[in-house]
Design an enzyme around this catalytic site. Sequence first.
Site, PDB file in Angstrom:
ATOM      1  N   ASN A 187       0.819  -1.208   0.000  1.00 53.75           N
ATOM      2  CA  ASN A 187       0.000   0.000   0.000  1.00 53.75           C
ATOM      3  C   ASN A 187       0.855   1.262   0.000  1.00 53.75           C
ATOM      4  O   ASN A 187       0.465   2.284  -0.570  1.00 53.75           O
ATOM      5  CB  ASN A 187      -0.943   0.001   1.203  1.00 53.75           C
ATOM      6  CG  ASN A 187      -2.098  -0.968   1.017  1.00 53.75           C
ATOM      7  OD1 ASN A 187      -2.022  -1.905   0.224  1.00 53.75           O
ATOM      8  ND2 ASN A 187      -3.173  -0.754   1.744  1.00 53.75           N
ATOM      9  N   GLU A 190       1.795   1.747  -3.451  1.00 53.83           N
ATOM     10  CA  GLU A 190       0.559   2.212  -4.106  1.00 53.83           C
ATOM     11  C   GLU A 190       0.381   3.721  -3.902  1.00 53.83           C
ATOM     12  O   GLU A 190       0.065   4.450  -4.859  1.00 53.83           O
ATOM     13  CB  GLU A 190      -0.619   1.446  -3.523  1.00 53.83           C
ATOM     14  CG  GLU A 190      -1.992   1.857  -4.003  1.00 53.83           C
ATOM     15  CD  GLU A 190      -3.085   1.115  -3.252  1.00 53.83           C
ATOM     16  OE1 GLU A 190      -4.040   1.770  -2.787  1.00 53.83           O
ATOM     17  OE2 GLU A 190      -2.973  -0.124  -3.120  1.00 53.83           O
ATOM     18  N   TYR A 191       0.585   4.205  -2.688  1.00 50.70           N
ATOM     19  CA  TYR A 191       0.490   5.642  -2.421  1.00 50.70           C
ATOM     20  C   TYR A 191       1.464   6.408  -3.320  1.00 50.70           C
ATOM     21  O   TYR A 191       1.115   7.427  -3.917  1.00 50.70           O
ATOM     22  CB  TYR A 191       0.834   5.939  -0.957  1.00 50.70           C
ATOM     23  CG  TYR A 191      -0.307   5.885   0.027  1.00 50.70           C
ATOM     24  CD1 TYR A 191      -1.122   4.763   0.122  1.00 50.70           C
ATOM     25  CD2 TYR A 191      -0.552   6.939   0.890  1.00 50.70           C
ATOM     26  CE1 TYR A 191      -2.147   4.708   1.050  1.00 50.70           C
ATOM     27  CE2 TYR A 191      -1.579   6.900   1.817  1.00 50.70           C
ATOM     28  CZ  TYR A 191      -2.373   5.773   1.898  1.00 50.70           C
ATOM     29  OH  TYR A 191      -3.396   5.726   2.811  1.00 50.70           O
TER      30      TYR A 191
END
Length: 476
Positions: A187, A190-191
């Site tokens: 994640n 992903e950010y």
Amino acid sequence: MASYSFGLIGLAVMGQNLVLNVERNGFSVAVYNRTLERTREFMAKRAAGKRIAPAYSIEEFVGLLERPRRIMLMVKAGPPVDAVLAQLKPYLEPGDLVIDGGNSFFKDTERRGGELAEMGILYIGTGVSGGEYGALHGPSIMPGGPEEAYRLIEPIFTAIAAKVDGEPCVTYIGPRGAGHYVKMVHNGIEYGNMQLIAETYDLLHRGAGLSAAELHEVFAEWNRGELSSYLIEITADIFAQIDEETGRPLVDLILDEAKQKGTGKWTSQNALDLGVPTPTINAAVTARIISAYKAERMTASKVLSGPSPVLEVDPGEVIRTLRDALYAAEICSYAQGFALLRAANQEYDYNLDLAAIARIWRGGCIIRARLLNDIRTTFERNPDLPNLLVDPTFGEVVQERQGALRQVVQWAAARGIPTPAFSASLAYYDAYRTARLPANLIQAQRDYFGAHTYRRIDKEGVFHTEWIQATGRGEE
């Protein structure tokens, strides 16, 4: 009473889709939700006619399952997980398996696993990525915990996971909280990638004046090349969406305030704890935070000035330069994430297989991208590689595109367009390739005001200087 192969608690859309995925792949499922009406609605509509049994109490739910029980939780991370576990514990037996499929913090997972182990209950913290579509059609699955616990659920996870070239996007990640740790880093990457794409959009839209229709064409074209990824694909789709009420591109009507659930922040915090630089990810977290200051930004825009955002450059050149810069910056984002995974191996003894992680990220998950094939191959060839940037393949790619990355940062700075992730990616590359950084001055300052000592480049040992006397700045 019939016995069901698998149980799931939490019937929000992700939970419902996972249940349907499991049932479609040949396993019977029992379900429970705290709000009973949601269970009734699910059974009346999406689950109608399928091998799915509803339960309207925890006791009834557990009683529907064959032994050893395999129960997956799809509830909000944090206290709700502990609350559901507290309800479950009285009805579980040694050898039963509980799987947390939410975005729990990895240290919470390790605590819960230890507590349940004392009761003889197996516990797996499992990252599940792919959103609602992935949950239904095949997610990337990252299970961590006791390996014998994974073997109990392996047939189901293998069946429901996304497949790339016939390989399921699931593997045993490692002990304790390893699964949720890897999902956290996923994640974080992903950010970083989402922020880089957003900055690319800003430069193309505000800077080069491209319309939503033109942006759709650009991103659709990019998705056919080396930038091919899920995020590039959906970005192209977003620009094609027209609002039915106004006839305008929907993206232009969405409030510029990005929400977050905390996993990116956890990645940055943990990277700081482990002493691993992740500036692209950190910049992305900060960008989301400042986006939430909408009212203050509106006020500031009326009193603070800057240059016109218009780039006086041929749009074709801007597009070509941004394509190369985005690819180089995304490699930096992945490099930071995998470097953090390597550090976690040493700190937490997770025994992570970085090639296997790259393999299961190729399908189902949000950061799936063509370049993950090369990342997998790189770590298969050199499992001890400290950073993707020093791999000959990736190093050459970024070196070839560094000019584009520098040009983008220059354009943005000159025209007042904020590009924190692009700037952080370039700074990361430059700092990582620099043999001598100015940290020697920082260490001298620390020794000056705090006697923190320093080391020298010309001889061994630890040294301290009485700086005030040495510079003649002592008291008269």
